[in-house]
Write an enzyme that holds these catalytic residues in place. Structure first.
Site, PDB file in Angstrom:
ATOM      1  N   ILE A 184      23.819-148.754  71.224  1.00 49.89           N
ATOM      2  CA  ILE A 184      24.243-147.430  71.710  1.00 49.89           C
ATOM      3  C   ILE A 184      24.959-147.585  73.056  1.00 49.89           C
ATOM      4  O   ILE A 184      26.047-147.054  73.259  1.00 49.89           O
ATOM      5  CB  ILE A 184      23.036-146.474  71.879  1.00 49.89           C
ATOM      6  CG1 ILE A 184      22.186-146.430  70.611  1.00 49.89           C
ATOM      7  CG2 ILE A 184      23.506-145.080  72.291  1.00 49.89           C
ATOM      8  CD1 ILE A 184      22.698-145.609  69.478  1.00 49.89           C
ATOM      9  N   ARG A 187      13.182-138.377  87.547  1.00 42.98           N
ATOM     10  CA  ARG A 187      14.104-137.529  86.783  1.00 42.98           C
ATOM     11  C   ARG A 187      13.523-137.241  85.397  1.00 42.98           C
ATOM     12  O   ARG A 187      13.834-136.232  84.793  1.00 42.98           O
ATOM     13  CB  ARG A 187      15.445-138.250  86.602  1.00 42.98           C
ATOM     14  CG  ARG A 187      16.289-138.304  87.845  1.00 42.98           C
ATOM     15  CD  ARG A 187      17.613-138.922  87.522  1.00 42.98           C
ATOM     16  NE  ARG A 187      18.162-138.308  86.335  1.00 42.98           N
ATOM     17  CZ  ARG A 187      19.095-138.836  85.553  1.00 42.98           C
ATOM     18  NH1 ARG A 187      19.603-140.000  85.857  1.00 42.98           N
ATOM     19  NH2 ARG A 187      19.538-138.201  84.501  1.00 42.98           N
ATOM     20  N   ASP A 239      16.498-145.384  74.489  1.00 44.70           N
ATOM     21  CA  ASP A 239      15.723-145.025  75.682  1.00 44.70           C
ATOM     22  C   ASP A 239      14.399-145.783  75.780  1.00 44.70           C
ATOM     23  O   ASP A 239      13.745-145.760  76.821  1.00 44.70           O
ATOM     24  CB  ASP A 239      15.458-143.509  75.702  1.00 44.70           C
ATOM     25  CG  ASP A 239      16.746-142.712  75.849  1.00 44.70           C
ATOM     26  OD1 ASP A 239      17.750-143.289  76.321  1.00 44.70           O
ATOM     27  OD2 ASP A 239      16.759-141.522  75.490  1.00 44.70           O
ATOM     28  N   CYS A 245      28.396-143.887  84.564  1.00 43.09           N
ATOM     29  CA  CYS A 245      26.943-143.813  84.652  1.00 43.09           C
ATOM     30  C   CYS A 245      26.433-145.234  84.578  1.00 43.09           C
ATOM     31  O   CYS A 245      27.058-146.088  83.951  1.00 43.09           O
ATOM     32  CB  CYS A 245      26.471-142.974  83.478  1.00 43.09           C
ATOM     33  SG  CYS A 245      24.754-143.118  83.079  1.00 43.09           S
ATOM     34  N   ARG A 291      24.138-135.970  83.971  1.00 42.28           N
ATOM     35  CA  ARG A 291      25.187-135.825  82.963  1.00 42.28           C
ATOM     36  C   ARG A 291      24.877-134.742  81.932  1.00 42.28           C
ATOM     37  O   ARG A 291      25.781-134.134  81.375  1.00 42.28           O
ATOM     38  CB  ARG A 291      25.388-137.149  82.246  1.00 42.28           C
ATOM     39  CG  ARG A 291      25.881-138.250  83.135  1.00 42.28           C
ATOM     40  CD  ARG A 291      26.088-139.469  82.294  1.00 42.28           C
ATOM     41  NE  ARG A 291      26.842-139.128  81.101  1.00 42.28           N
ATOM     42  CZ  ARG A 291      28.163-139.061  81.031  1.00 42.28           C
ATOM     43  NH1 ARG A 291      28.875-139.355  82.085  1.00 42.28           N
ATOM     44  NH2 ARG A 291      28.763-138.723  79.916  1.00 42.28           N
ATOM     45  N   LYS A 322      12.060-134.026  77.644  1.00 45.74           N
ATOM     46  CA  LYS A 322      13.183-133.799  78.572  1.00 45.74           C
ATOM     47  C   LYS A 322      14.470-133.519  77.796  1.00 45.74           C
ATOM     48  O   LYS A 322      15.169-132.547  78.063  1.00 45.74           O
ATOM     49  CB  LYS A 322      13.383-135.049  79.454  1.00 45.74           C
ATOM     50  CG  LYS A 322      14.714-135.096  80.184  1.00 45.74           C
ATOM     51  CD  LYS A 322      14.843-136.303  81.075  1.00 45.74           C
ATOM     52  CE  LYS A 322      15.444-137.542  80.450  1.00 45.74           C
ATOM     53  NZ  LYS A 322      16.900-137.517  80.215  1.00 45.74           N
ATOM     54  N   ASN A 323      14.752-134.381  76.827  1.00 44.33           N
ATOM     55  CA  ASN A 323      16.055-134.285  76.160  1.00 44.33           C
ATOM     56  C   ASN A 323      16.138-133.139  75.151  1.00 44.33           C
ATOM     57  O   ASN A 323      17.226-132.784  74.709  1.00 44.33           O
ATOM     58  CB  ASN A 323      16.414-135.624  75.507  1.00 44.33           C
ATOM     59  CG  ASN A 323      16.726-136.677  76.568  1.00 44.33           C
ATOM     60  OD1 ASN A 323      16.918-136.341  77.736  1.00 44.33           O
ATOM     61  ND2 ASN A 323      16.760-137.930  76.176  1.00 44.33           N
ATOM     62  N   ARG A 377      30.134-143.246  79.501  1.00 47.40           N
ATOM     63  CA  ARG A 377      29.598-142.171  78.653  1.00 47.40           C
ATOM     64  C   ARG A 377      30.647-141.075  78.504  1.00 47.40           C
ATOM     65  O   ARG A 377      30.592-140.037  79.169  1.00 47.40           O
ATOM     66  CB  ARG A 377      28.288-141.640  79.243  1.00 47.40           C
ATOM     67  CG  ARG A 377      27.196-142.705  79.217  1.00 47.40           C
ATOM     68  CD  ARG A 377      25.909-142.226  79.795  1.00 47.40           C
ATOM     69  NE  ARG A 377      25.222-141.271  78.944  1.00 47.40           N
ATOM     70  CZ  ARG A 377      24.092-140.660  79.300  1.00 47.40           C
ATOM     71  NH1 ARG A 377      23.560-140.900  80.474  1.00 47.40           N
ATOM     72  NH2 ARG A 377      23.508-139.812  78.480  1.00 47.40           N
TER      73      ARG A 377
HETATM   74  N1  EPU Z   1      29.735-141.222  72.881  1.00 43.69           N
HETATM   75  C1  EPU Z   1      31.103-141.244  72.752  1.00 43.69           C
HETATM   76  N2  EPU Z   1      31.778-140.079  72.926  1.00 43.69           N
HETATM   77  C2  EPU Z   1      31.152-138.915  73.197  1.00 43.69           C
HETATM   78  C3  EPU Z   1      29.770-138.888  73.319  1.00 43.69           C
HETATM   79  C4  EPU Z   1      29.072-140.073  73.165  1.00 43.69           C
HETATM   80  O1  EPU Z   1      31.696-142.290  72.498  1.00 43.69           O
HETATM   81  O2  EPU Z   1      31.850-137.886  73.322  1.00 43.69           O
HETATM   82  C5  EPU Z   1      28.990-142.465  72.705  1.00 43.69           C
HETATM   83  C6  EPU Z   1      28.158-142.835  73.915  1.00 43.69           C
HETATM   84  O3  EPU Z   1      28.907-143.521  74.884  1.00 43.69           O
HETATM   85  C7  EPU Z   1      27.055-143.664  73.297  1.00 43.69           C
HETATM   86  C8  EPU Z   1      26.834-142.989  71.966  1.00 43.69           C
HETATM   87  O4  EPU Z   1      28.026-142.255  71.694  1.00 43.69           O
HETATM   88  O5  EPU Z   1      27.524-144.964  73.070  1.00 43.69           O
HETATM   89  C9  EPU Z   1      25.654-142.054  71.891  1.00 43.69           C
HETATM   90  O6  EPU Z   1      25.644-141.188  73.019  1.00 43.69           O
HETATM   91  P1  EPU Z   1      25.112-139.713  72.929  1.00 43.69           P
HETATM   92  O7  EPU Z   1      26.231-138.772  73.068  1.00 43.69           O
HETATM   93  O8  EPU Z   1      24.214-139.551  71.749  1.00 43.69           O
HETATM   94  O9  EPU Z   1      24.263-139.616  74.268  1.00 43.69           O
HETATM   95  P2  EPU Z   1      23.969-138.280  75.049  1.00 43.69           P
HETATM   96  O10 EPU Z   1      23.875-137.179  74.076  1.00 43.69           O
HETATM   97  O11 EPU Z   1      24.898-138.156  76.193  1.00 43.69           O
HETATM   98  C10 EPU Z   1      21.366-138.405  74.841  1.00 43.69           C
HETATM   99  C11 EPU Z   1      20.211-138.546  75.782  1.00 43.69           C
HETATM  100  C12 EPU Z   1      20.177-139.953  76.367  1.00 43.69           C
HETATM  101  C13 EPU Z   1      20.074-140.951  75.219  1.00 43.69           C
HETATM  102  C14 EPU Z   1      21.250-140.745  74.239  1.00 43.69           C
HETATM  103  C15 EPU Z   1      21.186-141.619  73.024  1.00 43.69           C
HETATM  104  C16 EPU Z   1      20.010-136.298  76.612  1.00 43.69           C
HETATM  105  C17 EPU Z   1      20.060-135.377  77.760  1.00 43.69           C
HETATM  106  N3  EPU Z   1      20.325-137.570  76.851  1.00 43.69           N
HETATM  107  O12 EPU Z   1      22.535-138.616  75.641  1.00 43.69           O
HETATM  108  O13 EPU Z   1      18.978-140.027  77.136  1.00 43.69           O
HETATM  109  O14 EPU Z   1      20.101-142.263  75.705  1.00 43.69           O
HETATM  110  O15 EPU Z   1      21.267-139.368  73.794  1.00 43.69           O
HETATM  111  O16 EPU Z   1      20.029-141.376  72.314  1.00 43.69           O
HETATM  112  O17 EPU Z   1      19.655-135.905  75.520  1.00 43.69           O
HETATM  113  C18 EPU Z   1      17.539-140.839  78.828  1.00 43.69           C
HETATM  114  O18 EPU Z   1      16.760-139.914  78.540  1.00 43.69           O
HETATM  115  O19 EPU Z   1      17.203-141.800  79.574  1.00 43.69           O
HETATM  116  C19 EPU Z   1      18.901-140.804  78.271  1.00 43.69           C
HETATM  117  C20 EPU Z   1      19.902-141.497  78.795  1.00 43.69           C
END
Ligand code: EPU
Length: 431
Positions: A331, A401, A309, A116, A92, A22-23, A121
């Protein structure tokens, strides 16, 4: 609305085939925006989030076709560069069109993803990275507008670390925008997740010049254009881990096929600590049934460490382990909704300050519970498989999802799980 009814205690056996990630698929589909050529994406899981992503792309002028696990796309007009709130608010990851749109069309408007259930996030790192390439950023009525300067984006060195470490989608967004920036972009503290590597590999086949993906430093040499692509998405490492835990929690010899064992090292290491043996043969992994698992300690961290995750599913296994387990969530410190629901099944879990202390119990008891997010929902199903009696999991749209035909695939392995309409189930006392 439908719910799952899980009758615990069944032994599972057989093989489950892992679907595409998915991701990885979510940002990879968004590269359709970056070429005038036709794109074919294979191994795309048929789940709600991907359907939403395709809808977002459709509003951005992309014509698409689904055929089983294959999605073909082609840009037919570039008139609209606004990803609508109605779609982004439900997922998101819609934010990952930001970089591709900015790079290709010089502008993008995406509604600001709100809060969220797994915690705050923010997208400050995405915006910081795009601003470093010269983008102007403005906020208006809940939307973010990013605009490239008249002469286009310019490569730069960007540090993308935040207080929780690297960010997967921020790395993706900045990498995509940088593909068309003049000169060289270096992303420092880039996310190293396999999904980032898959995106970079796909972009390189399209003609991008990206090196270092999978390490904390990614270098992107700007190019003028990309061609279409035929790309097969990597297998889902979170789904793989979920099914391995299904085998462990039911002490059943299930085989997980088509996953990438090399993406599971942290999960396999915790399973080993817990006394759960997993035999590897090629890209297949088989859980060897043992006795009651032992307790363990883990902290979630960016890849290659233990994935956030898989934290909720692992909580289910720890709930029945022998001894006290400790889980530190680094995280998303608030991502412990599954713990409160598992307590309804008799689990003994205390959560404070981003840490869960799990006193394993010998047996969980079935009860009505509610999924509050995708991984929480999967974890509750796993807990239900091990519980005595019946567990009713509601709000399963969260599970759908991210997991394709979850209950059907578990049922094929011998689980007693059914999807029924909530209205057809007798309300349980206190539910
Ligand atoms: N963060 C910030 N600022 C930002 C972006 C992120 O502070 O601008 C923080 C977040 O709040 C978090 C950490 O950095 O504490 C890591 O977040 P990340 O940005 O890596 O998360 P994401 O890219 O939004 C993806 C996955 C998530 C998974 C996270 C962490 C996708 C679509 N989603 O989210 O997947 O938990 O990486 O590995 O790739 C899931 O599949 O259930 C899911 C939530």
């Amino acid at each position: 609305m439908d719910c799952y009814l899980v009758d615990g205690g069944a032994k599972l056996s057989g093989t489950v085939q892992i679907n595409g990630s998915k991701n990885a698929a979510l940002p990879i589909l968004a590269v359709s925006l970056m070429t005038a050529g036709r794109c074919t994406f294979r191994n795309v899981p048929v789940i709600r989030d991907l359907q939403t992503q395709v809808k977002i792309l459709n509003t951005l002028g992309i014509e698409s076709q689904w055929d089983g696990h294959t999605v073909t796309t082609k840009v037919v007009d570039t008139y609209n560069s606004v990803a609508p709130y109605e779609l982004v608010k439900t997922m998101r990851a819609g934010v990952c069109v930001l970089g591709p749109l900015l790079g290709m069309r010089g502008q993008a408007t995406v509604s600001l993803p709100g809060g969220c259930v797994i915690g705050e996030r923010p997208i400050d790192l995405h915006l910081k990275g795009l601003a470093a390439l010269g983008a102007e950023i403005a906020f208006d009525q809940g939307n973010i507008h990013v605009t490239a300067p008249r002469g286009g984006l310019t490569g730069a060195t960007v540090y993308l670390g935040g207080k929780f470490g690297s960010s997967v989608l921020a790395t993706d967004n900045v990498m995509c925008a940088a593909v068309f920036a003049k000169g060289v972009t270096v992303i420092e503290c880039a996310a190293c997740e396999p999904e980032v590597v898959d995106l970079a590999d796909c972009l390189n086949i399209m003609g991008a010049k990206i090196t270092g993906a999978g390490s904390p430093r990614i270098t992107i040499h700007g190019v003028k254009r990309l061609r279409g692509v035929d790309w097969s998405v990597i297998p889902d490492r979170i789904e793989t881990a979920t099914f391995l835990i299904a085998g462990a929690i039911t002490q059943s010899p299930i085989t997980v096929a088509g996953g990438r064992p090399d993406h599971q090292l942290a999960v396999l290491d915790v399973l080993r600590q817990m006394g759960v043996e997993v035999k590897r043969h090629g890209n297949k992994m088989t859980v060897v049934p043992g006795g009651r698992p032992k307790s363990a300690e883990l902290a979630t961290l960016p890849y290659p460490a233990f994935p956030t995750d898989v934290q909720s599913p692992m909580l289910a296994l720890m709930a029945i382990a022998n001894g006290t387990s400790i889980v530190t969530e680094r995280i998303y410190p608030d991502r412990f909704m599954a713990a409160a629901e598992m307590k309804r099944l008799g689990a003994n879990i205390a959560v404070s300050n981003g840490q869960a202390v799990i006193q394993g119990v010998e047996r969980l008891q079935g009860a009505p519970v509610m999924a509050s997010d995708l991984r929480c929902g999967a974890a509750l199903v796993l807990a239900g498989l091990a519980a005595q009696g019946q567990t009713r999991v509601s709000r399963i749209y969260h599970v759908e999802r991210g997991y394709e035909r979850f209950e059907e695939r578990l049922r094929k392995l011998g689980a007693r799980i059914h999807r029924v309409s909530e209205e057809s189930v007798e309300p349980a006392a206190g539910a």
